[in-house]
Scaffold this motif. Structure first.
Motif, short mmCIF file in Angstrom:
data_model
loop_
_atom_site.label_atom_id
_atom_site.label_comp_id
_atom_site.label_asym_id
_atom_site.label_seq_id
_atom_site.Cartn_x
_atom_site.Cartn_y
_atom_site.Cartn_z
N GLY A 7 64.73 36.72 31.18
CA GLY A 7 64.24 36.26 29.89
C GLY A 7 62.82 35.73 29.88
N GLY A 8 62.21 35.64 31.05
CA GLY A 8 60.83 35.17 31.09
C GLY A 8 59.88 36.22 30.51
N GLY A 9 58.62 35.81 30.34
CA GLY A 9 57.64 36.74 29.81
C GLY A 9 56.36 36.03 29.43
N LEU A 17 60.97 31.57 23.82
CA LEU A 17 61.64 32.42 24.80
C LEU A 17 63.02 31.83 25.06
N ARG A 18 63.95 32.69 25.42
CA ARG A 18 65.29 32.25 25.79
C ARG A 18 65.58 32.75 27.20
N LEU A 19 65.70 31.82 28.12
CA LEU A 19 66.03 32.16 29.49
C LEU A 19 67.54 32.16 29.67
N HIS A 79 71.82 28.87 29.70
CA HIS A 79 70.65 29.30 28.96
C HIS A 79 69.66 28.16 28.81
N LEU A 80 68.41 28.54 28.57
CA LEU A 80 67.39 27.57 28.19
C LEU A 80 66.59 28.17 27.03
N GLN A 81 66.82 27.63 25.83
CA GLN A 81 66.06 28.05 24.67
C GLN A 81 64.78 27.23 24.62
N MET A 82 63.66 27.92 24.61
CA MET A 82 62.36 27.24 24.64
C MET A 82 61.59 27.58 23.38
N ASN A 83 61.33 26.59 22.57
CA ASN A 83 60.57 26.76 21.33
C ASN A 83 59.26 25.99 21.40
N SER A 84 58.36 26.32 20.50
CA SER A 84 57.05 25.64 20.42
C SER A 84 56.39 25.54 21.79
N LEU A 85 56.35 26.66 22.48
CA LEU A 85 55.83 26.67 23.85
C LEU A 85 54.36 26.31 23.89
N LYS A 86 53.99 25.62 24.97
CA LYS A 86 52.62 25.18 25.20
C LYS A 86 52.11 25.79 26.51
#
Length: 123
Positions: A7-9, A17-19, A79-86
């Motif tokens: 799920g990386g990128g 992204l959702r890992l 899972h790891l849901q990642m929003n508002s990535l910096k």
């Protein structure tokens, strides 16, 4: 024991992204699971942890309100849901298995670790 992240990128700041971490070879419901990350030239940083039952979660302050850890005990997946990535979230993210169900949610220690998935945030 196998832990396989995906799920990386590459994503722009503010993106999501959702890992996922698919596991096998152990009784998934018996163990705390965590996500840790390592940026270039830095040590391992604990990101999030989830209890064996999925009823408790903890996060490093820098991701609170942006990341969500979850687990599917029927599918042996975390899972790891990642929003508002910096940009400072850019790192290799690892899924880790704790040694017991009573292990702390916050720790960079692990019993087993996956191969990692790269997350790059840049505009």
């Amino acid at each position: 024991v196998q832990l396989v992240e995906s799920g990386g990128g590459v994503v722009q700041p503010g993106g999501s992204l959702r890992l996922s971490c698919a596991t096998s070879g152990f009784t998934f419901t018996h163990f705390v699971m965590r996500w840790v990350r390592q940026a270039p030239g830095k040590g391992l940083e604990w990101v999030a942890g989830i209890s064996h039952a999925g009823d408790r979660t903890e996060y490093v302050d820098s991701v609170k309100g942006r990341f969500t850890i979850s687990r599917d005990n029927d599918k042996n997946t975390v899972h790891l849901q990642m929003n508002s990535l910096k940009s400072e979230d850019s790192a290799v993210y690892y899924c880790t298995k704790a040694a017991t169900r009573w292990a702390p949610l916050q720790s960079t220690g692990f019993d087993s670790r996956g191969q990692g998935t790269q997350v790059t945030v840049f505009s």
